[in-house]
Design an enzyme around this catalytic site. Structure first.
Site, short mmCIF file in Angstrom:
data_model
loop_
_atom_site.label_atom_id
_atom_site.label_comp_id
_atom_site.label_asym_id
_atom_site.label_seq_id
_atom_site.Cartn_x
_atom_site.Cartn_y
_atom_site.Cartn_z
NE ARG A 33 17.46 4.90 8.30
CZ ARG A 33 16.91 5.69 7.45
NH1 ARG A 33 17.18 7.08 6.91
NH2 ARG A 33 16.45 5.38 6.42
CB SER A 125 29.84 -0.77 -3.41
OG SER A 125 29.29 -0.12 -4.66
CD GLU A 127 27.25 1.16 -8.92
OE1 GLU A 127 27.79 2.30 -9.39
OE2 GLU A 127 26.90 0.06 -9.50
CE1 TYR A 149 25.53 3.05 -2.04
CE2 TYR A 149 26.92 1.91 -4.08
CZ TYR A 149 25.93 1.94 -2.21
OH TYR A 149 26.23 0.72 -2.12
CE LYS A 192 10.93 -0.11 -13.04
NZ LYS A 192 11.81 1.53 -13.74
NE ARG A 217 24.84 -2.98 -12.62
CZ ARG A 217 25.60 -2.60 -13.28
NH1 ARG A 217 26.04 -2.95 -14.21
NH2 ARG A 217 25.18 -1.37 -12.82
N PRO A 280 24.06 5.79 -18.73
CG PRO A 280 26.08 7.19 -17.73
CD PRO A 280 24.72 6.55 -17.88
P1 NDP Z 1 19.21 -1.42 2.47
O1 NDP Z 1 19.67 -0.24 1.95
O2 NDP Z 1 18.67 -3.04 2.24
O3 NDP Z 1 19.87 -1.83 3.57
C1 NDP Z 1 20.35 -0.55 4.03
C2 NDP Z 1 19.82 -0.44 5.86
O4 NDP Z 1 20.81 0.77 6.17
C3 NDP Z 1 18.91 -0.18 6.12
O5 NDP Z 1 18.97 -0.80 7.61
C4 NDP Z 1 18.35 1.10 6.76
O6 NDP Z 1 17.48 1.28 7.65
C5 NDP Z 1 20.07 1.71 7.23
N1 NDP Z 1 20.16 3.29 6.53
C6 NDP Z 1 20.07 4.17 5.95
N2 NDP Z 1 20.38 5.31 6.51
C7 NDP Z 1 20.55 5.19 7.64
C8 NDP Z 1 20.90 5.92 8.16
N3 NDP Z 1 20.39 7.17 8.02
N4 NDP Z 1 21.45 5.80 9.98
C9 NDP Z 1 20.76 4.10 9.95
N5 NDP Z 1 20.64 4.01 8.96
C10 NDP Z 1 20.16 3.69 7.77
O7 NDP Z 1 20.57 -2.13 1.53
P2 NDP Z 1 21.48 -3.77 1.62
O8 NDP Z 1 21.36 -4.72 2.73
O9 NDP Z 1 21.16 -4.36 0.41
O10 NDP Z 1 23.23 -3.34 1.41
C11 NDP Z 1 23.98 -3.77 2.94
C12 NDP Z 1 25.14 -2.83 2.28
O11 NDP Z 1 25.53 -3.40 1.41
C13 NDP Z 1 25.07 -1.06 2.10
O12 NDP Z 1 25.64 -0.43 3.03
C14 NDP Z 1 25.49 -1.56 0.74
O13 NDP Z 1 25.81 -0.27 0.21
C15 NDP Z 1 25.92 -2.03 0.51
N6 NDP Z 1 26.17 -2.97 -0.97
C16 NDP Z 1 24.92 -3.65 -1.29
C17 NDP Z 1 24.50 -4.21 -2.18
C18 NDP Z 1 23.39 -4.94 -2.54
O14 NDP Z 1 23.87 -5.44 -4.05
N7 NDP Z 1 22.65 -4.93 -2.31
C19 NDP Z 1 26.49 -3.87 -3.30
C20 NDP Z 1 26.79 -3.36 -2.96
C21 NDP Z 1 27.50 -2.96 -2.16
P3 NDP Z 1 16.23 1.94 7.25
O15 NDP Z 1 15.28 0.26 6.87
O16 NDP Z 1 16.13 2.41 8.43
O17 NDP Z 1 16.13 2.45 5.95
#
Ligand code: NDP
Length: 324
Positions: A33, A125, A127, A149, A192, A217, A280
């Protein structure tokens, strides 16, 4: 040479997936983005920057997405971009829904219009099960999200089904359980803990504030999870959804003992239970049954929880020692 398009390439999973696909000989394109143009937002893909092609686009802009997909004509699209912090606070709810649901809708619509042969993977997810009543959960467990989420991921999953059933797109959801790595964001509990343990060791912090440490988890390794994403699009004839999980649970307390133990520290001396972080308690833990993925995709997780936490601690130690 196959062409892959990854949204969220700058995130934890996007970076591992890009490396994995490059290793398989793919041409890799990634969406970032406008806000991610600064180099410090791209640290996870720094080592492969010259091997991937990055495209700046807004997931909320359907025309921009369609134009990009029309030009790229990818064979596979991995939609990982999301506001991914699953905290129970809903203050950011509208933004979460906007990015996670509308972004998915726009991308599926673009593929359907201008690249209908492209195979599509959606990062779902665990979730979506939220307040599950049974454990372990499978692909047929009822959805019961308890955060915005989780709700956004249910809606994304439904969109995948809609485009699969009504438009015959090869679209599937990986129902992903927590997966971690040294590239995990600092707000997530694993990172963290490992980063704060290291900072305490180095004299940069003096306490660690957490919620309920009995919480359990199913924590896998991100590097393993991304191989399942690729298998979802390549190892089956027809699109299906798959639970991607280790099937094992560990408590936050176990994680603490491992991380602090790696640094010869006793976590009990530094832990402060903070009511602000208490979530919770779940009736049953979120733990996945990945039997279908094992059987049909030939996938299974490789790295153990213990090895992963050790790697995270050592990586954080290296990182924070260099800042001193
Ligand atoms: P991260 O938070 O590390 O990465 C998320 C990515 O999404 C980043 O590249 C971020 O870009 C991008 N992003 C966020 N908002 C936007 C936007 N508005 N437009 C374009 N890009 C955007 O997440 P993970 O890599 O850990 O997770 C990958 C996917 O897997 C996600 O969809 C997450 O919900 C899903 N998931 C992950 C789990 C986990 O444990 N890791 C578990 C279950 C599902 P930027 O760097 O600019 O913020």
């Amino acid at each position: 040479m196959k062409k892959a398009f990854i949204t969220g390439i700058s995130g934890q999973d996007g970076s591992y997936l890009a490396e994995y696909l490059l290793g398989l000989g793919y041409e890799v394109h990634g969406l970032i983005r406008p806000a991610s143009r600064k180099d410090d937002a791209l640290w996870r893909i720094e080592s492969i920057r010259d091997q991937v092609k990055l495209h700046i686009a807004d997931l909320g802009n359907s025309q921009q997405l369609e134009s990009l997909v029309r030009t790229l004509q990818p064979d596979e699209c991995y939609h990982l971009a999301a506001k991914s912090f699953a905290g129970i606070a809903t203050g950011d709810g509208a933004a979460i829904l906007q990015v996670n649901v509308n972004g998915t809708r726009h991308l599926l619509s673009a593929l359907n219009s201008v690249a209908p042969e492209c195979r599509f993977f959606f990062a779902g997810s665990s979730e979506i099960f939220g307040a599950a009543e049974v454990a372990p959960q499978t692909e047929t467990t009822p959805f019961h999200p308890r955060s915005v989420y989780g709700e956004s991921k249910v809606k994304g999953h439904e969109l995948v089904h809609q485009y699969r059933d009504q438009h015959q797109l090869f679209a599937c959801t990986g129902i992903l359980y927590n997966h971690e790595s040294p590239r995990r964001g600092f707000r997530f509990v694993t990172r963290k803990i490992t980063s704060t343990a290291v900072k305490i060791k180095l004299g940069l912090e003096f306490e660690l504030r957490l919620g309920n440490i009995e919480a359990e988890r199913d924590w896998g390794f991100a590097g393993d999870t991304v191989t399942a994403m690729h298998a979802c699009l390549n190892n089956v004839e027809a699109p299906e959804d798959f639970v991607i999980a280790t099937g094992l649970t560990h408590t936050v307390g176990e994680l603490l003992a491992l991380a602090f133990g790696e640094l010869d520290l006793n976590y009990e001396s530094y832990l402060v239970i903070d009511p602000d972080f208490v979530r919770p308690k779940e009736a049953v833990p979120l733990v996945g049954d990945a039997s279908r993925a094992k059987l049909k995709l030939g996938w299974q997780p490789r790295k153990t929880f213990e090895d992963m936490i050790r790697e995270m601690v050592l990586s954080d130690l290296d990182y924070f020692s260099h800042l001193l």
